[in-house]
Design a protein around this motif. Sequence first.
Motif: not given
Length: 346
Positions: A19, A23-25, A35
Motif C-alpha cells: 500500500s 493509496d491510503e486516502y 506522507d
Amino acid sequence: MKTLQELTRPNIWALKPYSSARDEYKGVEASVFLDANENPYNGPHNRYPDPLQVELKKNLSKLKGVASEHIFLGNGSDEAIDLVFRAFCEPRQDNVVAIDPTYGMYQVCAEINEVEYRKVLLDEHFQFSADKLLEAADAHTKLIFLCSPNNPTGNDLDSSEIERLLRRFEGLVVLDEAYNDFSEQPSFLTRLNEFPNLIVLQTFSKAWGCAAIRLGMAFASKDIVGLLTKIKYPYNVNQLTQQQAMEMLHRYYEIERWVTMLKDERNHLEKVFRTLPCVEQVFPSNANFFLVKVTDAVHIYNYLVGEGIIVRNRHTVSLCGNCLRITVGTKMENETLVNALKQYIG
C-alpha cells in the motif's frame, strides 16, 4: 473456463499488496502532502505519480468504450505480459501455448519465469487452428498467446478461430492487438463482457507514435485487472508518461491521420516491392510493417546496414526463411530504402 482462483497462483491469490502513501486516502482534496517522504521542492516532479492512473484511465475509457476498472496500464505491454506469467503460472509446473512465429517477448517472459513455452506452427497462410492449440494444451496450460495482426507476419488472425479458442479453452487467452489500429478487423475489446477469459493488449508505441514513453494497455475483467494491479510495482507508470498520454488523447485526430497515411504508404510500398528483382514475395499485411521474402536476406540486410538503412532480418524465424520485415516510414525514408534496393546487385 476454470474459476479465476483456480487459474491464479495460490500465493498471489493470498497476497496482501503493498500500500503506497497515495493509496491510503480516498475522496479527500488535500493541499499539504507530508506522507511519502518526498522533497517539497521542484514541483511537480517531486511528487510520486498517481499509482492507479485514475485520470488517464477515465479518458481512455471514453475513447475505448471500456470501463476504467477493466483497464490496466503498464510500463509498455511487456510489463502486462510479464505480470500474467507471475500471476497465473507456477514456475516449473505450468505451461503456456503460443502460435509460432510471433512476438518474441512471450517466450522470453516464459523463460524468465521458468514456465514451459509450447509453440504451435502457423500454416502456410500464417493462420492458426484453435484445435491445434488446444491439442498442445493440457491441465497445466494457464495461458494461450495470440497476436493479431501478428508480428512478424503482419496478417490478421482468423477471428472465428479466436472466438472458437475463447469458447473452448479453460484458461486465459492473451490477445495482443498492438497493431490493430492499422487493421480493418474489429478489436475484441467490444467483446470483453462476452469472454471472461480474454485479456486484450494494446499499446501507445505504434499508431500513437509514443514508443519512447513506454505505455502499454491491458483490457480484461475487473477481477483480472485487480490481480495485475495487486502485483505491479507501486508507481509503474511515471508522471511524464501519464502527462504525455493525456496530451495524445486530446490529439486523437492526429493519430487517425497518421494511421491513414501509413496505410497508404504501406500499400504503395508493397506494390513497388513486387517489382524489385531481389524480391520473391510480398506477404499481405494489416499492420504498419510488411514481411517480404528476398533472394538472400542476410546479404541484403548487411548491404542495407552499409547504406545506413536498418530493417529487421527474420531469416532465422519459423516460416520466415530469407524474409525481411519492413517498417513503413515517411515517404522520404521509404524512397531511400527503395532506391537502395534498386541499386542492389546480388
